[in-house]
Design a protein around this motif. Structure first.
Motif, PDB file in Angstrom:
ATOM      1  N   THR A  93      -7.016   4.686   1.907  1.00 41.94           N
ATOM      2  CA  THR A  93      -5.996   3.638   1.829  1.00 41.94           C
ATOM      3  C   THR A  93      -5.203   3.584   3.125  1.00 41.94           C
ATOM      4  O   THR A  93      -4.914   2.503   3.650  1.00 41.94           O
ATOM      5  CB  THR A  93      -5.048   3.891   0.641  1.00 41.94           C
ATOM      6  OG1 THR A  93      -5.790   3.828  -0.579  1.00 41.94           O
ATOM      7  CG2 THR A  93      -3.927   2.865   0.607  1.00 41.94           C
ATOM      8  N   LEU A 128       0.838  -1.210   0.000  1.00 35.57           N
ATOM      9  CA  LEU A 128       0.000   0.000   0.000  1.00 35.57           C
ATOM     10  C   LEU A 128       0.868   1.254   0.000  1.00 35.57           C
ATOM     11  O   LEU A 128       0.547   2.236  -0.677  1.00 35.57           O
ATOM     12  CB  LEU A 128      -0.929   0.017   1.220  1.00 35.57           C
ATOM     13  CG  LEU A 128      -2.101  -0.962   1.231  1.00 35.57           C
ATOM     14  CD1 LEU A 128      -2.922  -0.768   2.511  1.00 35.57           C
ATOM     15  CD2 LEU A 128      -2.994  -0.804   0.015  1.00 35.57           C
ATOM     16  N   GLU A 154       2.117   1.752  -3.419  1.00 38.60           N
ATOM     17  CA  GLU A 154       1.063   2.204  -4.333  1.00 38.60           C
ATOM     18  C   GLU A 154       0.731   3.681  -4.134  1.00 38.60           C
ATOM     19  O   GLU A 154       0.389   4.375  -5.095  1.00 38.60           O
ATOM     20  CB  GLU A 154      -0.180   1.336  -4.148  1.00 38.60           C
ATOM     21  CG  GLU A 154       0.014  -0.098  -4.654  1.00 38.60           C
ATOM     22  CD  GLU A 154      -1.272  -0.898  -4.688  1.00 38.60           C
ATOM     23  OE1 GLU A 154      -2.250  -0.469  -4.048  1.00 38.60           O
ATOM     24  OE2 GLU A 154      -1.293  -1.959  -5.352  1.00 38.60           O
ATOM     25  N   ILE A 155       0.833   4.159  -2.912  1.00 33.44           N
ATOM     26  CA  ILE A 155       0.612   5.588  -2.653  1.00 33.44           C
ATOM     27  C   ILE A 155       1.730   6.412  -3.298  1.00 33.44           C
ATOM     28  O   ILE A 155       1.471   7.427  -3.956  1.00 33.44           O
ATOM     29  CB  ILE A 155       0.538   5.865  -1.137  1.00 33.44           C
ATOM     30  CG1 ILE A 155      -0.733   5.254  -0.552  1.00 33.44           C
ATOM     31  CG2 ILE A 155       0.565   7.378  -0.865  1.00 33.44           C
ATOM     32  CD1 ILE A 155      -0.810   5.317   0.960  1.00 33.44           C
ATOM     33  N   THR A 199      -5.168   0.209  -8.613  1.00 37.84           N
ATOM     34  CA  THR A 199      -4.541  -0.018  -7.318  1.00 37.84           C
ATOM     35  C   THR A 199      -5.473   0.480  -6.215  1.00 37.84           C
ATOM     36  O   THR A 199      -6.435   1.214  -6.480  1.00 37.84           O
ATOM     37  CB  THR A 199      -3.191   0.715  -7.226  1.00 37.84           C
ATOM     38  OG1 THR A 199      -3.418   2.127  -7.340  1.00 37.84           O
ATOM     39  CG2 THR A 199      -2.251   0.255  -8.317  1.00 37.84           C
ATOM     40  N   VAL A 200      -5.175   0.106  -4.994  1.00 34.99           N
ATOM     41  CA  VAL A 200      -6.057   0.486  -3.878  1.00 34.99           C
ATOM     42  C   VAL A 200      -6.202   2.007  -3.771  1.00 34.99           C
ATOM     43  O   VAL A 200      -7.331   2.514  -3.657  1.00 34.99           O
ATOM     44  CB  VAL A 200      -5.558  -0.128  -2.550  1.00 34.99           C
ATOM     45  CG1 VAL A 200      -6.424   0.349  -1.381  1.00 34.99           C
ATOM     46  CG2 VAL A 200      -5.568  -1.651  -2.631  1.00 34.99           C
ATOM     47  N   PRO A 201      -5.107   2.789  -3.800  1.00 38.72           N
ATOM     48  CA  PRO A 201      -5.275   4.256  -3.741  1.00 38.72           C
ATOM     49  C   PRO A 201      -6.076   4.818  -4.909  1.00 38.72           C
ATOM     50  O   PRO A 201      -6.795   5.818  -4.749  1.00 38.72           O
ATOM     51  CB  PRO A 201      -3.830   4.771  -3.767  1.00 38.72           C
ATOM     52  CG  PRO A 201      -3.007   3.634  -3.284  1.00 38.72           C
ATOM     53  CD  PRO A 201      -3.691   2.403  -3.803  1.00 38.72           C
TER      54      PRO A 201
END
Length: 277
Positions: A200, A174, A177-178, A190-192
């Motif tokens: 997130t 995570l 990804e940020i 992606t999660v963000p």
């Protein structure tokens, strides 16, 4: 100073650092399950990680000639080939069942990297899938392989540690990804990209609470509170450190924030443990 930076960049770009992180987590697993030192599986994880990560990072770029074969990249290719040979050497020292499962994880790696089906993207580009594949592979290499190679019987502790390791890797990804949000293809989902940076981070904090809670629950179920005080303390320390890296993560951080410092967490976890032994 310039030479030091070149060495550091080669160390990171050649995946030696992430290989050491994987090696450290294998050693942590051996400590947690009281496995005598098993160099073969630890070294296989180290060299296999280097080979695998470099293949994922550079394969597509070199095949499509989008990345010029500079001197550093040529050295990385040579180093990756040597890592492949060493991973093969240690592979044949593993038990047969471990070899079979290792090949299965290799299949996942190839699926992650290469487009097997006409007009289809590889698994790395499947929307929202990347983070789960990465976390699953790390659980397999750093927990399942060492336990199988040591013939450790599977109990509730095994399942707790697998979930904990999955959560830890998930939250670390995570952070990546940020940091990579402005460079990632929007189709990656992606999660963000799906829930935003703020949510997130909240998700990461919740998962870290679960990460710590599982250690308490596991200790209670197995009745070994007295024997794992150091392990409990380290779990909380690791969770706090990861939470801090997550809190300060943003798109403007340098590559060293994740590629060096975040990936250093498993290494420092292991070094801190052995320094207290």
């Amino acid at each position: 100073m310039r030479i030091f930076k070149q060495i550091l960049n080669f160390y990171i770009n050649s995946s030696i650092h992430v290989g050491l992180s994987c090696y450290a987590l294998v050693r942590m697993t051996q400590y947690m399950f009281h496995i005598p030192s098993d160099e073969s599986v630890a070294n296989f994880a180290f060299f296999g990680t280097i080979m695998g990560y470099n293949f994922v990072k550079y394969d597509a770029l070199t095949r499509t000639h989008k990345l010029e074969l500079r001197k550093e990249l040529k050295l990385i290719i040579l180093f990756s080939f040597c890592s492949f040979l060493l991973a093969g050497y240690y592979f044949f020292q593993l038990q047969r069942i471990v070899q079979v499962i290792s090949v299965a994880f290799l299949g996942i790696l190839l699926l992650y990297t290469l487009p097997f089906f006409p007009n289809k993207k590889n698994a790395r580009n499947w929307a929202g899938v990347k983070i789960y594949i990465v976390a699953l592979c790390w659980v397999g290499v750093t927990i399942i392989l060492p336990l199988l190679n040591a013939n450790v019987s599977v109990g509730s502790d095994f399942y707790f540690k697998c979930v904990q390791r999955f959560i830890l890797i998930f939250v670390l990804v995570l952070v990546f990804e940020i940091i990579d949000l402005k460079n990632d293809d929007p189709h990656l989902q992606t999660v963000p990209q799906q829930i935003g940076v703020k949510h997130t981070k909240i998700l990461g904090y919740i998962l870290l609470i679960v990460f710590c809670g599982l250690e308490f629950l596991n200790s209670h179920i197995n009745g070994n509170f007295q024997s794992v005080p150091l392990q409990l303390v380290l779990i909380f320390v690791v969770a706090i450190v990861v939470a801090l890296f997550l809190a300060f993560a943003n798109e403007n951080r340098s590559k060293y924030y994740t590629s060096f410092w975040v990936e250093s967490i498993p290494i420092f976890w292991w070094l801190f443990l052995i320094s207290l032994q």
